[in-house]
Design an enzyme around this catalytic site. Structure first.
Site, PDB file in Angstrom:
ATOM      1  N   SER A  46     -31.096 -23.375   3.933  1.00  0.00           N
ATOM      2  CA  SER A  46     -30.647 -22.060   3.495  1.00  0.00           C
ATOM      3  C   SER A  46     -31.393 -21.033   4.335  1.00  0.00           C
ATOM      4  O   SER A  46     -32.629 -21.033   4.380  1.00  0.00           O
ATOM      5  CB  SER A  46     -30.946 -21.874   2.004  1.00  0.00           C
ATOM      6  OG  SER A  46     -30.352 -20.682   1.546  1.00  0.00           O
ATOM      7  N   GLU A  47     -30.653 -20.133   5.019  1.00  0.00           N
ATOM      8  CA  GLU A  47     -31.275 -19.340   6.074  1.00  0.00           C
ATOM      9  C   GLU A  47     -32.284 -18.309   5.579  1.00  0.00           C
ATOM     10  O   GLU A  47     -33.047 -17.753   6.362  1.00  0.00           O
ATOM     11  CB  GLU A  47     -30.219 -18.674   6.973  1.00  0.00           C
ATOM     12  CG  GLU A  47     -29.341 -17.644   6.299  1.00  0.00           C
ATOM     13  CD  GLU A  47     -28.045 -18.238   5.782  1.00  0.00           C
ATOM     14  OE1 GLU A  47     -28.027 -19.440   5.454  1.00  0.00           O
ATOM     15  OE2 GLU A  47     -27.046 -17.490   5.703  1.00  0.00           O
ATOM     16  N   ASN A  48     -32.314 -18.065   4.273  1.00  0.00           N
ATOM     17  CA  ASN A  48     -33.356 -17.158   3.773  1.00  0.00           C
ATOM     18  C   ASN A  48     -34.734 -17.829   3.766  1.00  0.00           C
ATOM     19  O   ASN A  48     -35.730 -17.157   3.497  1.00  0.00           O
ATOM     20  CB  ASN A  48     -32.985 -16.629   2.386  1.00  0.00           C
ATOM     21  CG  ASN A  48     -32.665 -17.723   1.392  1.00  0.00           C
ATOM     22  OD1 ASN A  48     -31.966 -18.676   1.729  1.00  0.00           O
ATOM     23  ND2 ASN A  48     -33.187 -17.604   0.204  1.00  0.00           N
TER      24      ASN A  48
END
Lengths: 210, 233
Positions: A46-48
Protein backbone atom coordinates in the site's frame (compact mmCIF):
# COMPACT_ATOMS: atom_id res chain seq x y z
CA UNK A 1 -23.71 -12.26 -20.38
CA UNK A 2 -21.24 -9.55 -19.53
CA UNK A 3 -19.17 -9.89 -16.37
CA UNK A 4 -20.30 -8.16 -13.17
CA UNK A 5 -17.86 -6.08 -11.15
CA UNK A 6 -17.36 -9.06 -8.86
CA UNK A 7 -16.64 -11.32 -11.80
CA UNK A 8 -14.06 -8.86 -13.13
CA UNK A 9 -12.40 -8.80 -9.70
CA UNK A 10 -12.47 -12.62 -9.53
CA UNK A 11 -10.92 -12.89 -12.97
CA UNK A 12 -8.26 -10.31 -12.05
CA UNK A 13 -7.33 -12.32 -8.95
CA UNK A 14 -6.35 -15.20 -11.26
CA UNK A 15 -3.72 -12.92 -12.80
CA UNK A 16 -1.76 -13.00 -9.54
CA UNK A 17 1.02 -15.55 -9.17
CA UNK A 18 2.20 -17.14 -5.94
CA UNK A 19 4.79 -14.88 -4.31
CA UNK A 20 3.80 -11.70 -6.14
CA UNK A 21 4.07 -8.33 -4.44
CA UNK A 22 0.95 -6.51 -5.62
CA UNK A 23 -0.41 -3.00 -5.29
CA UNK A 24 -4.17 -2.71 -5.64
CA UNK A 25 -5.67 0.65 -6.59
CA UNK A 26 -8.66 2.35 -5.01
CA UNK A 27 -12.15 0.97 -5.77
CA UNK A 28 -12.69 -2.28 -7.67
CA UNK A 29 -8.96 -3.21 -7.69
CA UNK A 30 -9.00 -3.24 -3.86
CA UNK A 31 -11.67 -5.95 -4.00
CA UNK A 32 -9.39 -8.28 -5.98
CA UNK A 33 -7.76 -9.23 -2.66
CA UNK A 34 -11.00 -10.97 -1.64
CA UNK A 35 -10.73 -13.48 -4.49
CA UNK A 36 -7.08 -14.55 -4.39
CA UNK A 37 -7.08 -18.38 -4.55
CA UNK A 38 -6.07 -20.09 -1.27
CA UNK A 39 -3.01 -21.73 -2.84
CA UNK A 40 -1.65 -18.34 -3.97
CA UNK A 41 0.21 -16.19 -1.48
CA UNK A 42 0.39 -12.52 -2.41
CA UNK A 43 2.08 -9.73 -0.43
CA UNK A 44 0.08 -6.53 -0.68
CA UNK A 45 1.84 -3.17 -0.96
CA UNK A 46 0.00 0.00 0.00
CA UNK A 47 1.75 3.14 -1.23
CA UNK A 48 1.08 5.16 1.91
CA UNK A 49 3.76 3.00 3.51
CA UNK A 50 2.82 -0.60 4.23
CA UNK A 51 4.01 -3.93 2.85
CA UNK A 52 2.18 -7.01 4.12
CA UNK A 53 -1.24 -5.41 4.35
CA UNK A 54 -4.00 -7.60 5.76
CA UNK A 55 -7.79 -7.58 5.36
CA UNK A 56 -10.19 -5.09 6.95
CA UNK A 57 -10.11 -5.36 10.76
CA UNK A 58 -12.77 -6.90 12.97
CA UNK A 59 -14.72 -4.17 14.74
CA UNK A 60 -12.65 -4.51 17.94
CA UNK A 61 -9.34 -4.43 16.00
CA UNK A 62 -9.80 -1.03 14.35
CA UNK A 63 -6.66 1.12 14.52
CA UNK A 64 -7.00 4.62 12.98
CA UNK A 65 -3.26 4.65 12.29
CA UNK A 66 -3.34 1.55 10.10
CA UNK A 67 -4.94 2.49 6.78
CA UNK A 68 -4.54 1.69 3.09
CA UNK A 69 -4.05 4.14 0.22
CA UNK A 70 -7.83 4.54 -0.02
CA UNK A 71 -7.82 5.70 3.64
CA UNK A 72 -9.75 2.63 4.72
CA UNK A 73 -8.90 0.91 8.00
CA UNK A 74 -6.90 -2.28 7.39
CA UNK A 75 -4.68 -4.68 9.34
CA UNK A 76 -1.04 -5.75 9.21
CA UNK A 77 -0.04 -9.37 8.68
CA UNK A 78 2.93 -11.18 10.28
CA UNK A 79 6.05 -10.20 8.32
CA UNK A 80 4.69 -6.76 7.46
CA UNK A 81 6.84 -3.64 7.35
CA UNK A 82 5.96 0.05 7.66
CA UNK A 83 8.00 2.81 6.03
CA UNK A 84 7.98 6.39 4.80
CA UNK A 85 6.56 7.62 1.47
CA UNK A 86 9.94 8.04 -0.26
CA UNK A 87 10.91 4.44 0.44
CA UNK A 88 7.44 3.30 -0.59
CA UNK A 89 7.79 4.95 -3.99
CA UNK A 90 11.36 3.69 -4.33
CA UNK A 91 9.78 0.22 -4.18
CA UNK A 92 7.36 1.24 -6.94
CA UNK A 93 9.65 3.14 -9.31
CA UNK A 94 12.53 0.79 -8.63
CA UNK A 95 10.63 -2.11 -10.18
CA UNK A 96 10.26 -4.05 -6.93
CA UNK A 97 6.46 -4.28 -7.11
CA UNK A 98 5.51 -7.21 -9.36
CA UNK A 99 2.04 -6.09 -10.35
CA UNK A 100 -0.21 -3.06 -10.00
CA UNK A 101 -3.94 -3.42 -10.56
CA UNK A 102 -5.44 -0.02 -11.32
CA UNK A 103 -8.73 1.48 -12.32
CA UNK A 104 -8.91 3.10 -15.77
CA UNK A 105 -10.81 5.72 -17.74
CA UNK A 106 -9.13 4.96 -21.09
CA UNK A 107 -6.48 2.55 -22.32
CA UNK A 108 -4.89 2.82 -25.75
CA UNK A 109 -3.74 -0.18 -27.79
CA UNK A 110 -0.12 0.91 -27.30
CA UNK A 111 -0.53 0.68 -23.51
CA UNK A 112 -1.02 4.37 -22.76
CA UNK A 113 -3.23 4.84 -19.69
CA UNK A 114 -5.55 7.67 -18.66
CA UNK A 115 -7.07 7.32 -15.21
CA UNK A 116 -6.50 10.50 -13.26
CA UNK A 117 -8.51 13.35 -14.70
CA UNK A 118 -11.35 14.34 -17.00
CA UNK A 119 -10.73 18.00 -17.78
CA UNK A 120 -13.59 20.14 -16.50
CA UNK A 121 -15.32 17.21 -14.81
CA UNK A 122 -13.18 15.09 -12.56
CA UNK A 123 -10.50 16.73 -10.47
CA UNK A 124 -8.94 14.41 -7.92
CA UNK A 125 -5.23 14.58 -8.62
CA UNK A 126 -3.03 11.69 -9.66
CA UNK A 127 -2.00 10.51 -6.19
CA UNK A 128 0.28 7.51 -6.69
CA UNK A 129 -1.20 6.48 -10.06
CA UNK A 130 1.55 7.94 -12.28
CA UNK A 131 4.31 6.28 -10.26
CA UNK A 132 2.49 2.93 -10.11
CA UNK A 133 1.63 2.89 -13.82
CA UNK A 134 5.24 3.66 -14.73
CA UNK A 135 7.00 1.65 -12.06
CA UNK A 136 5.19 -1.64 -11.48
CA UNK A 137 6.62 -4.54 -13.48
CA UNK A 138 3.19 -5.51 -14.77
CA UNK A 139 0.17 -3.21 -14.97
CA UNK A 140 -3.39 -4.53 -15.12
CA UNK A 141 -6.32 -2.18 -15.59
CA UNK A 142 -9.89 -2.89 -14.53
CA UNK A 143 -12.47 -0.66 -16.17
CA UNK A 144 -15.75 -0.62 -18.08
CA UNK A 145 -15.45 -1.30 -21.79
CA UNK A 146 -17.52 1.71 -22.88
CA UNK A 147 -18.66 4.91 -21.18
CA UNK A 148 -22.28 5.50 -20.19
CA UNK A 149 -23.06 6.97 -23.62
CA UNK A 150 -21.46 3.98 -25.36
CA UNK A 151 -18.13 5.62 -26.29
CA UNK A 152 -15.31 3.04 -26.35
CA UNK A 153 -12.77 3.28 -23.52
CA UNK A 154 -10.33 0.90 -25.20
CA UNK A 155 -9.06 3.20 -27.91
CA UNK A 156 -6.52 3.68 -30.67
CA UNK A 157 -5.22 6.85 -29.11
CA UNK A 158 -6.02 8.49 -25.74
CA UNK A 159 -8.47 11.39 -25.76
CA UNK A 160 -7.91 12.08 -22.02
CA UNK A 161 -4.70 13.35 -20.36
CA UNK A 162 -2.26 10.48 -19.88
CA UNK A 163 -1.27 8.96 -16.56
CA UNK A 164 1.71 7.18 -18.14
CA UNK A 165 2.70 6.06 -21.62
CA UNK A 166 3.10 2.48 -22.85
CA UNK A 167 2.57 1.02 -19.39
CA UNK A 168 -0.55 -1.20 -19.50
CA UNK A 169 -0.12 -4.89 -20.23
CA UNK A 170 -3.67 -6.17 -19.82
CA UNK A 171 -7.18 -4.71 -19.48
CA UNK A 172 -10.12 -6.51 -17.88
CA UNK A 173 -13.61 -5.26 -18.68
CA UNK A 174 -17.16 -6.60 -18.51
CA UNK A 175 -16.60 -8.03 -22.00
CA UNK A 176 -13.38 -9.93 -21.39
CA UNK A 177 -9.60 -9.80 -21.13
CA UNK A 178 -7.51 -7.74 -23.55
CA UNK A 179 -3.77 -7.33 -24.07
CA UNK A 180 -2.23 -4.13 -25.41
CA UNK A 181 -0.36 -5.15 -28.54
CA UNK A 182 0.86 -1.90 -30.09
CA UNK A 183 -1.55 -0.90 -32.85
CA UNK A 184 -4.30 -3.30 -31.73
CA UNK A 185 -5.72 -5.20 -28.77
CA UNK A 186 -5.58 -8.96 -28.47
CA UNK A 187 -8.72 -10.44 -26.93
CA UNK A 188 -7.45 -13.37 -24.88
CA UNK A 189 -10.78 -14.21 -23.27
CA UNK A 190 -14.42 -13.22 -23.72
CA UNK A 191 -17.17 -13.26 -21.10
CA UNK A 192 -19.49 -16.19 -21.78
CA UNK A 193 -22.04 -15.32 -24.43
CA UNK A 194 -20.30 -12.15 -25.58
CA UNK A 195 -19.69 -12.28 -29.33
CA UNK A 196 -16.64 -11.19 -31.24
CA UNK A 197 -18.87 -8.73 -33.08
CA UNK A 198 -20.00 -7.12 -29.82
CA UNK A 199 -16.38 -6.76 -28.67
CA UNK A 200 -15.27 -5.31 -32.01
CA UNK A 201 -18.20 -2.89 -32.05
CA UNK A 202 -17.46 -1.68 -28.52
CA UNK A 203 -13.72 -1.19 -29.01
CA UNK A 204 -12.10 1.92 -30.46
CA UNK A 205 -9.17 0.06 -31.99
CA UNK A 206 -8.64 -3.13 -33.98
CA UNK A 207 -9.12 -6.31 -31.95
CA UNK A 208 -7.45 -9.61 -32.79
CA UNK A 209 -9.15 -12.67 -31.27
CA UNK A 210 -7.42 -15.79 -30.15
CA UNK B 1 22.55 19.88 25.03
CA UNK B 2 20.41 22.05 22.80
CA UNK B 3 17.05 22.65 24.46
CA UNK B 4 14.43 21.47 22.00
CA UNK B 5 11.53 20.66 24.28
CA UNK B 6 8.69 23.17 24.29
CA UNK B 7 5.98 23.31 26.95
CA UNK B 8 3.10 23.95 24.58
CA UNK B 9 2.10 23.92 20.96
CA UNK B 10 2.12 27.73 20.91
CA UNK B 11 5.73 27.84 22.09
CA UNK B 12 6.62 25.17 19.54
CA UNK B 13 5.13 27.23 16.69
CA UNK B 14 6.76 30.52 17.73
CA UNK B 15 7.79 32.52 14.66
CA UNK B 16 5.25 30.93 12.36
CA UNK B 17 3.55 33.78 10.53
CA UNK B 18 1.10 34.55 7.74
CA UNK B 19 2.55 34.11 4.25
CA UNK B 20 4.85 31.24 5.25
CA UNK B 21 5.09 27.75 3.76
CA UNK B 22 4.29 24.77 5.96
CA UNK B 23 4.92 21.10 5.32
CA UNK B 24 2.36 19.00 7.15
CA UNK B 25 2.99 15.29 7.60
CA UNK B 26 0.17 12.84 7.24
CA UNK B 27 -1.70 10.86 4.61
CA UNK B 28 -5.28 12.04 4.58
CA UNK B 29 -6.18 12.32 8.24
CA UNK B 30 -3.69 9.66 9.36
CA UNK B 31 -0.49 10.79 11.06
CA UNK B 32 -1.39 14.47 11.28
CA UNK B 33 0.17 16.89 13.77
CA UNK B 34 -3.33 17.63 15.03
CA UNK B 35 -2.46 20.06 17.81
CA UNK B 36 -0.31 22.13 15.44
CA UNK B 37 -3.09 22.28 12.84
CA UNK B 38 -5.61 23.36 15.47
CA UNK B 39 -3.23 26.04 16.74
CA UNK B 40 -2.70 27.41 13.20
CA UNK B 41 -6.48 27.58 12.77
CA UNK B 42 -6.88 29.31 16.13
CA UNK B 43 -4.12 31.84 15.44
CA UNK B 44 -5.90 32.83 12.24
CA UNK B 45 -2.72 32.91 10.16
CA UNK B 46 -3.44 33.34 6.48
CA UNK B 47 -1.87 33.50 3.01
CA UNK B 48 -0.25 30.16 3.83
CA UNK B 49 1.31 27.67 1.43
CA UNK B 50 0.55 24.14 2.60
CA UNK B 51 2.61 21.19 1.37
CA UNK B 52 0.80 17.99 2.21
CA UNK B 53 -0.29 14.87 0.36
CA UNK B 54 -3.99 15.76 0.70
CA UNK B 55 -4.46 18.99 2.68
CA UNK B 56 -7.04 17.34 4.91
CA UNK B 57 -10.18 15.52 3.87
CA UNK B 58 -13.89 15.47 4.52
CA UNK B 59 -13.78 18.96 6.02
CA UNK B 60 -11.39 17.80 8.74
CA UNK B 61 -7.66 18.05 9.48
CA UNK B 62 -6.00 20.68 7.27
CA UNK B 63 -9.35 21.23 5.53
CA UNK B 64 -10.26 23.34 8.57
CA UNK B 65 -7.67 25.86 7.33
CA UNK B 66 -9.29 25.72 3.88
CA UNK B 67 -12.68 26.49 5.40
CA UNK B 68 -11.11 29.43 7.24
CA UNK B 69 -9.67 30.76 3.94
CA UNK B 70 -6.20 30.68 5.50
CA UNK B 71 -4.47 29.00 2.56
CA UNK B 72 -3.24 30.65 -0.64
CA UNK B 73 -1.55 27.67 -2.25
CA UNK B 74 -1.52 23.90 -1.81
CA UNK B 75 1.20 21.55 -3.05
CA UNK B 76 -0.21 18.03 -2.91
CA UNK B 77 -0.82 14.83 -4.88
CA UNK B 78 -4.49 14.07 -4.37
CA UNK B 79 -7.56 16.17 -3.71
CA UNK B 80 -10.27 13.50 -4.08
CA UNK B 81 -12.36 13.25 -0.90
CA UNK B 82 -11.56 16.88 -0.10
CA UNK B 83 -14.63 18.89 -1.17
CA UNK B 84 -13.32 22.14 0.34
CA UNK B 85 -10.16 22.02 -1.75
CA UNK B 86 -11.96 20.89 -4.91
CA UNK B 87 -14.48 23.70 -4.56
CA UNK B 88 -11.90 26.46 -4.02
CA UNK B 89 -9.71 25.02 -6.79
CA UNK B 90 -12.51 24.89 -9.36
CA UNK B 91 -13.60 28.41 -8.37
CA UNK B 92 -10.04 29.64 -8.92
CA UNK B 93 -9.80 30.84 -5.33
CA UNK B 94 -6.72 28.82 -4.45
CA UNK B 95 -3.59 27.76 -6.27
CA UNK B 96 -3.07 24.00 -6.43
CA UNK B 97 0.15 22.37 -7.60
CA UNK B 98 -0.41 18.66 -8.17
CA UNK B 99 2.61 16.36 -7.94
CA UNK B 100 2.70 12.61 -8.42
CA UNK B 101 2.87 11.20 -4.90
CA UNK B 102 6.29 9.62 -5.32
CA UNK B 103 7.62 12.80 -6.87
CA UNK B 104 6.27 14.87 -3.97
CA UNK B 105 7.96 12.58 -1.45
CA UNK B 106 11.27 12.52 -3.32
CA UNK B 107 11.33 16.30 -3.88
CA UNK B 108 11.04 16.76 -0.14
CA UNK B 109 13.68 14.10 0.56
CA UNK B 110 15.97 15.69 -2.03
CA UNK B 111 15.66 19.11 -0.37
CA UNK B 112 16.47 17.65 3.01
CA UNK B 113 19.40 15.76 1.53
CA UNK B 114 21.04 18.76 -0.11
CA UNK B 115 20.36 17.62 -3.66
CA UNK B 116 19.57 19.89 -6.60
CA UNK B 117 16.87 17.55 -7.83
CA UNK B 118 16.52 14.13 -9.44
CA UNK B 119 15.50 12.48 -12.69
CA UNK B 120 12.32 10.40 -12.51
CA UNK B 121 10.47 8.40 -15.17
CA UNK B 122 7.16 9.32 -13.50
CA UNK B 123 5.17 11.90 -15.45
CA UNK B 124 7.08 11.59 -18.74
CA UNK B 125 4.65 12.25 -21.60
CA UNK B 126 2.03 13.78 -19.28
CA UNK B 127 1.08 17.30 -18.20
CA UNK B 128 3.45 16.87 -15.26
CA UNK B 129 6.38 17.12 -17.69
CA UNK B 130 5.32 20.48 -19.10
CA UNK B 131 8.09 23.04 -18.74
CA UNK B 132 10.51 20.55 -17.23
CA UNK B 133 13.83 19.35 -18.59
CA UNK B 134 13.69 15.78 -19.89
CA UNK B 135 16.71 13.62 -20.48
CA UNK B 136 17.41 10.15 -21.79
CA UNK B 137 19.70 8.11 -19.56
CA UNK B 138 20.71 4.63 -20.74
CA UNK B 139 17.72 4.47 -23.06
CA UNK B 140 15.09 5.58 -20.54
CA UNK B 141 13.33 8.93 -20.63
CA UNK B 142 13.32 10.90 -17.35
CA UNK B 143 12.26 14.34 -16.25
CA UNK B 144 14.01 16.65 -13.84
CA UNK B 145 12.19 17.38 -10.60
CA UNK B 146 13.50 20.00 -8.23
CA UNK B 147 13.78 19.93 -4.44
CA UNK B 148 10.96 21.26 -2.27
CA UNK B 149 11.54 23.10 1.01
CA UNK B 150 9.36 24.92 3.53
CA UNK B 151 9.66 27.47 6.32
CA UNK B 152 8.08 25.13 8.87
CA UNK B 153 7.40 21.39 9.05
CA UNK B 154 4.79 20.06 11.46
CA UNK B 155 5.44 16.41 12.17
CA UNK B 156 3.57 13.79 14.18
CA UNK B 157 5.62 11.09 15.90
CA UNK B 158 4.58 8.27 18.22
CA UNK B 159 7.59 8.69 20.51
CA UNK B 160 10.24 11.39 20.64
CA UNK B 161 13.08 11.89 23.07
CA UNK B 162 14.15 15.28 24.36
CA UNK B 163 16.74 15.67 21.57
CA UNK B 164 14.13 14.98 18.89
CA UNK B 165 14.96 11.39 17.98
CA UNK B 166 11.66 10.02 16.69
CA UNK B 167 9.89 6.76 16.26
CA UNK B 168 6.71 6.53 14.22
CA UNK B 169 3.79 4.13 14.32
CA UNK B 170 2.48 2.06 11.41
CA UNK B 171 1.07 4.07 8.49
CA UNK B 172 1.14 7.29 10.49
CA UNK B 173 4.77 7.60 9.34
CA UNK B 174 4.13 8.44 5.64
CA UNK B 175 5.57 11.90 4.80
CA UNK B 176 6.49 12.83 8.38
CA UNK B 177 10.19 11.91 8.55
CA UNK B 178 10.81 13.33 5.05
CA UNK B 179 9.23 16.69 5.80
CA UNK B 180 11.21 16.89 9.02
CA UNK B 181 14.37 16.98 6.88
CA UNK B 182 13.29 19.80 4.58
CA UNK B 183 12.19 22.77 6.69
CA UNK B 184 13.94 25.70 8.34
CA UNK B 185 12.04 24.91 11.54
CA UNK B 186 10.86 21.37 12.21
CA UNK B 187 8.32 20.95 14.99
CA UNK B 188 7.58 17.46 16.28
CA UNK B 189 4.31 16.76 18.04
CA UNK B 190 4.88 13.50 19.91
CA UNK B 191 2.27 11.25 21.49
CA UNK B 192 4.88 10.47 24.12
CA UNK B 193 8.02 12.38 25.13
CA UNK B 194 10.80 10.31 26.72
CA UNK B 195 14.23 10.98 28.19
CA UNK B 196 17.34 10.81 26.03
CA UNK B 197 18.55 7.22 26.01
CA UNK B 198 15.15 5.62 26.28
CA UNK B 199 14.87 5.04 22.53
CA UNK B 200 17.22 2.32 21.34
CA UNK B 201 19.49 3.78 18.60
CA UNK B 202 18.40 1.04 16.22
CA UNK B 203 14.75 1.97 16.73
CA UNK B 204 15.13 5.64 15.78
CA UNK B 205 13.31 6.28 12.49
CA UNK B 206 14.17 9.99 12.37
CA UNK B 207 17.45 11.13 13.98
CA UNK B 208 17.10 14.22 16.14
CA UNK B 209 19.51 16.20 13.96
CA UNK B 210 16.52 17.06 11.76
CA UNK B 211 14.31 18.25 14.63
CA UNK B 212 14.40 21.74 16.12
CA UNK B 213 11.48 21.70 18.55
CA UNK B 214 9.45 18.98 20.19
CA UNK B 215 6.41 18.98 22.43
CA UNK B 216 4.26 16.28 23.94
CA UNK B 217 0.62 15.91 22.91
CA UNK B 218 -0.85 12.80 24.49
CA UNK B 219 -4.37 13.51 23.21
CA UNK B 220 -5.22 13.05 19.54
CA UNK B 221 -8.50 12.63 17.70
CA UNK B 222 -6.98 10.09 15.28
CA UNK B 223 -9.81 10.65 12.84
CA UNK B 224 -10.85 7.80 10.57
CA UNK B 225 -11.88 8.56 7.00
CA UNK B 226 -13.31 5.23 5.99
CA UNK B 227 -14.15 2.88 8.83
CA UNK B 228 -14.02 -0.48 7.06
CA UNK B 229 -14.43 -3.76 8.94
CA UNK B 230 -15.22 -7.40 8.29
CA UNK B 231 -17.59 -9.64 10.21
CA UNK B 232 -16.22 -12.25 12.57
CA UNK B 233 -16.73 -15.69 11.03
Amino acid sequence: MTWSREEIARRAARELADGDVANLGIGLPTEVANYVPPDVSVVLHSENGLLGMGPFPFEDQIDPQIINAGKQTVTVLPGASAFDSALSFAMIRGGHVDVAILGGLEVAANGDLANWTVPGKLVTGMGGAMDLAKGARRVLVLQTHVSKDGTPKLVGRLTLPATALACVHRVLTELGVFDCAGDHFVCVERATGVSEEEVARSTGARVVFR
Amino acid sequence: MKQKVRASVDEALEGLASGMSIMSGGFGLCGNAEQCIKAIARKGLNDLTIISNNCGNQGRGLAVLLKGRQIRKVVCSFIGGNPDLQEQYLAGEIEVELNPQGTLAERIRAAGSGLGGFYTPTGVGTVVAEGKETREIDGVRYLLEKPLRADFAIVRAAVADRWGNCRFYRTARNFNPLMAMAADVTVVEADRLVEVGELDPDDVHLPGIFVHRVFEAPEHDNLIEHRTTRARP
